[in-house]
Design a protein around this motif. Structure first.
Motif, short mmCIF file in Angstrom:
data_model
loop_
_atom_site.label_atom_id
_atom_site.label_comp_id
_atom_site.label_asym_id
_atom_site.label_seq_id
_atom_site.Cartn_x
_atom_site.Cartn_y
_atom_site.Cartn_z
N TRP A 48 46.76 46.43 43.45
CA TRP A 48 47.14 45.15 42.86
C TRP A 48 46.01 44.13 42.94
O TRP A 48 46.07 43.08 42.30
N LYS A 49 44.99 44.44 43.73
CA LYS A 49 43.94 43.45 43.98
C LYS A 49 42.56 43.90 43.50
O LYS A 49 41.60 43.13 43.61
N ALA A 50 42.43 45.12 43.00
CA ALA A 50 41.11 45.62 42.63
C ALA A 50 41.22 46.70 41.57
O ALA A 50 42.27 47.33 41.40
N ARG A 51 40.14 46.91 40.85
CA ARG A 51 39.98 48.05 39.95
C ARG A 51 39.17 49.12 40.68
O ARG A 51 38.42 48.79 41.60
N ALA A 52 39.34 50.35 40.27
CA ALA A 52 38.66 51.43 40.99
C ALA A 52 38.10 52.46 40.03
O ALA A 52 38.69 52.75 38.99
#
Length: 350
Positions: A209-213
């Motif tokens: 929910w807080k980052a792209r990977a």
């Protein structure tokens, strides 16, 4: 790797390339240049101007040896299409890439673990020891030559003994050869497994929910980081445009024992060390890892924050041998790597 990423529900692609193995050639070329430099300095015991010439050559080699080796390797590597047939003597390989979307403008995390393996005709501990003897005795011998020229001290036998040790240690290194008979459990099936497990749990984790990977599984790491070098060259502009891009490389991370961080500086390394200490796990930075090349190198060279997570414990001396088998892997090693990795991610996106 491709199937595991797709089973995790991630958009998965392959970026193909071809290369001609040149790692052994690079070792012999750079080693031969270094020995020629040492021979000139050694001859300076009798002809001082040769010592100056040898030292100048060593200085140039120190500055240009790594770029020279990289140039040799990458001259024999190129991007390719899936349908391309490699020429005789070349190998077809690919980097497997999976992407997990996230909030726009959120940090971009790149997780890396190579999936190729290799064997060598010399244990890694012996290889590192020989390189250490060559380096230490060679540097000490060069220093003593100039002391002898300026101060007539020490006596020549001490200098000859050090140069002899340097040249003797280089003989086995010139015979170093790469094969393909290692099962590759520690190097690097455990890193690939950790990468797959992280990809599998990512979508349902609050971290997503807080980052792209990006989950990157490069090949040809064992042949001079060719896969990661090609991938970074293609995507460097994209990564550098990200205000907060962080790269974590996993390489031999599941041995039960002490965790190692390469290189030992920068925001990613600090996050790994902090997470390990918070989990009461033994951890140590290695800022200068001579002979311990890993896939963080192309990212660091491109100016992208990156560090590698390794582990040293039972069986790590069997890396690059037929003994690097699954019996070396330990649940405790995977647990330590997982706790450290997730803890580091939380710190990087927090």
């Amino acid at each position: 790797m491709r199937g595991a990423f797709r089973e995790a529900g991630l958009e998965t692609t392959e970026e193909y390339f071809q290369f001609r193995p040149s790692g052994d050639l690079c070792v012999r070329a750079v080693l031969g240049l270094a020995l020629a430099s040492l021979a000139l300095v050694w001859a300076g015991v009798w002809l001082p101007w040769l010592a100056v010439a040898g030292l100048a050559w060593l200085g140039l080699l120190a500055l240009g040896g790594s770029p020279l080796a990289t140039a040799i390797l990458m001259r024999r590597a190129r991007a390719a299409r899936e349908s391309d047939t490699p020429p005789p003597g070349w190998i077809r390989a690919s980097n497997v890439v999976a992407r997990a979307p996230g909030p726009a403008g959120s940090p971009l995390l790149v997780f890396v673990a190579h999936f190729d393996s290799k064997s060598q005709n010399m244990p890694i501990t012996v290889r590192v020891a020989l390189f250490a003897i060559l380096g230490l005795s060679g540097v000490a011998a060069c220093q003593l030559v100039f002391l002898q020229l300026w101060l007539a001290w020490p006596l020549a036998p001490a200098i000859h003994a050090l140069f002899s040790a340097a040249f003797a240690s280089s003989i086995p290194l010139l015979a170093l050869r790469t094969g393909n008979v290692s099962p590759g459990a520690l190097d690097n099936a455990c890193g690939a497994a950790t990468l797959v497990e992280l990809a599998r749990i990512w979508r349902d984790s609050p971290l997503s929910w807080k980052a792209r990977a990006i989950f990157l599984a490069p090949s040809a790491e064992e042949h001079g980081l060719i896969g990661s070098r090609l991938w970074v060259a293609r995507h460097a502009a994209e990564l550098l445009a990200e205000p907060k891009c962080r790269v974590l490389n996993l390489d031999g991370c599941a041995a039960k024992g002490e965790l190692l961080v390469l290189p030992g500086t920068g925001v990613v390394a600090e996050a790994i060390v902090s997470a390990a200490k918070a989990a009461s796990l033994p951890v140590r930075r290695i800022p200068l890892a001579i002979g311990l090349l890993a896939d963080h190198v192309p990212f660091v060279e491109a100016g992208i924050a990156c560090a590698s997570l390794l582990a040293r414990g039972r069986g790590t001396s069997r890396i690059h041998t037929t003994g690097d088998s699954a019996d070396l892997l330990a649940d405790a090693g995977f647990e330590a790597a997982g706790a450290t990795l997730l803890g580091a991610v939380e710190r990087l996106i927090g």
